[in-house]
Write a protein that holds these residues in place. Structure first.
Motif, PDB file in Angstrom:
ATOM      1  N   LEU A  93       0.843  -1.188   0.000  1.00  0.00           N
ATOM      2  CA  LEU A  93       0.000   0.000   0.000  1.00  0.00           C
ATOM      3  C   LEU A  93       0.879   1.239   0.000  1.00  0.00           C
ATOM      4  O   LEU A  93       1.676   1.447   0.916  1.00  0.00           O
TER       5      LEU A  93
ATOM      6  N   LEU B 280      -4.418   3.210   8.739  1.00  0.00           N
ATOM      7  CA  LEU B 280      -3.873   2.145   7.899  1.00  0.00           C
ATOM      8  C   LEU B 280      -2.567   1.628   8.498  1.00  0.00           C
ATOM      9  O   LEU B 280      -2.311   0.423   8.515  1.00  0.00           O
ATOM     10  N   THR B 281      -1.739   2.546   8.991  1.00  0.00           N
ATOM     11  CA  THR B 281      -0.512   2.160   9.689  1.00  0.00           C
ATOM     12  C   THR B 281      -0.836   1.346  10.932  1.00  0.00           C
ATOM     13  O   THR B 281      -0.197   0.323  11.218  1.00  0.00           O
TER      14      THR B 281
ATOM     15  N   ILE C 105       3.088  -1.264   4.263  1.00  0.00           N
ATOM     16  CA  ILE C 105       2.969   0.174   4.001  1.00  0.00           C
ATOM     17  C   ILE C 105       4.271   0.699   3.422  1.00  0.00           C
ATOM     18  O   ILE C 105       5.348   0.452   3.960  1.00  0.00           O
TER      19      ILE C 105
ATOM     20  N   THR D 241       2.871  -1.592  -6.352  1.00  0.00           N
ATOM     21  CA  THR D 241       1.876  -1.459  -5.290  1.00  0.00           C
ATOM     22  C   THR D 241       0.539  -1.951  -5.827  1.00  0.00           C
ATOM     23  O   THR D 241       0.265  -1.880  -7.027  1.00  0.00           O
TER      24      THR D 241
ATOM     25  N   LYS E 169       5.269   6.095  13.470  1.00  0.00           N
ATOM     26  CA  LYS E 169       5.521   5.991  12.029  1.00  0.00           C
ATOM     27  C   LYS E 169       5.994   7.309  11.439  1.00  0.00           C
ATOM     28  O   LYS E 169       6.705   7.340  10.430  1.00  0.00           O
TER      29      LYS E 169
END
Length: 317
Positions: A31, A42-43, A60, A77, A253
């Motif tokens: 992604l 999402l992380t 990610i 991706t 992150k």
């Protein structure tokens, strides 16, 4: 006007050299996204194992916005996250993508910072603005602000810088203004002697983020797409139940502490399933048309693409 930077397929694939092999027991999705606060669930879903609980291994990758669609075209991706306006631009450029999930809406998380002696958008005429390249979110936000104040792309000068460097340069005393987003916008909020935030997406609510896959990938892998969507909603539930732990994971992150990340998150609104269902009923389609018109007028795109294939609401029902 700066055009989108085009990378060769080999260069794009080189970004992913050394990527771990596909997990043998579940499908793998790479992604592409950025450190934008709105994408952080999402992380969280990836780092807290929520995607894997849904049966998908999601990796990610932070990729500059103006290059993200090229990784999809190269097959590096399978999914990408970005704004509605950017998906319109990418599709117009020949990289079709279908939006399957509404991630967030900016509520002050994107903005235009100016020096303290500048009091209106019109005061920027002839001034130099640090902003990412044409086809990116900060550029789109700037174009909207100029248009709604009777100005156009030729009325200002540009210093092409990605969102973080743009904010850093502004705080360092360079340029007259900067268009950027959280968490980098807060570095300007925290330096009032250097300037001020003139407008944000509170006054100009034009930053809406989506998750998309290529149409062919969706047709061949609907269960995998559904697992990714479900993992995002699981992350929103975790944020509600364990906010401190969630903020620490998401903040790490982007090199922020949990409390600092929480401050950045106050400027965005993550969207749950009910919000998704409501937005996909017509608001998304209307905004896509508006974004396409603005991008055509500002020269970001040469023609408005067919917008209908860009939406698939089957995964949020």
């Amino acid at each position: 006007m700066k055009t989108m930077k085009i990378l060769g397929t080999a260069a794009v694939l080189a970004l992913f050299a050394g990527a771990p092999a596909m997990a043998q027991d579940m499908p793998k999705v790479v992604l592409g996204m950025s450190g934008w606060t709105g994408f952080a669930p999402l992380t969280l879903a990836a780092d807290a194992g929520l995607f894997k609980k849904r049966g998908v291994d999601v990796e990610i990758k932070f990729i500059p916005q103006k290059e993200r669609h090229l990784t999809v075209a190269a097959g590096a991706t399978q999914a990408v996250a970005t704004t509605v306006d950017t998906f319109v631009a990418w599709t117009s450029a020949g990289v079709p993508l279908t939006q399957v999930l509404l991630l967030d809406k900016s509520k002050g998380g994107d903005g235009l910072a100016v020096r303290n002696n500048i009091n209106s958008v019109k005061d920027l005429k002839g001034k130099t603005i640090a902003v990412d390249g044409a086809g990116t979110t900060p550029y789109f936000v700037l174009m909207v602000m100029l248009k709604r104040n009777g100005m156009g792309p030729k009325d200002v000068q540009y210093a092409t810088l990605a969102p973080n460097p743009a904010a850093q340069a502004f705080v360092a005393g360079q340029y007259d203004a900067a268009s950027t987003y959280e968490p980098y916008l807060s570095s300007i909020r925290n330096a009032p002697d250097k300037g001020k935030i003139l407008h944000t997406t509170i006054e100009y609510p034009v930053v809406v983020d989506m998750l998309a896959f290529q149409p062919d990938y969706i047709k061949k892998n609907p269960k995998t797409v559904q697992a990714v969507v479900n993992g995002f909603f699981d992350a929103l539930e975790m944020i509600k139940k364990e906010p401190d732990k969630s903020y620490e994971i998401m903040g790490a992150k982007v090199k922020q502490t949990g409390p600092d990340f929480a401050k950045s998150a106050a400027f965005i609104a993550w969207q749950d399933k009910a919000a998704n269902q409501a937005y996909f009923k017509g608001d998304l389609q209307a905004f896509m048309k508006e974004a396409a018109d603005i991008q055509l007028e500002s020269g970001v795109i040469k023609k408005i693409p067919d917008l209908k294939p860009m939406v698939d609401d089957s995964f949020i029902k």
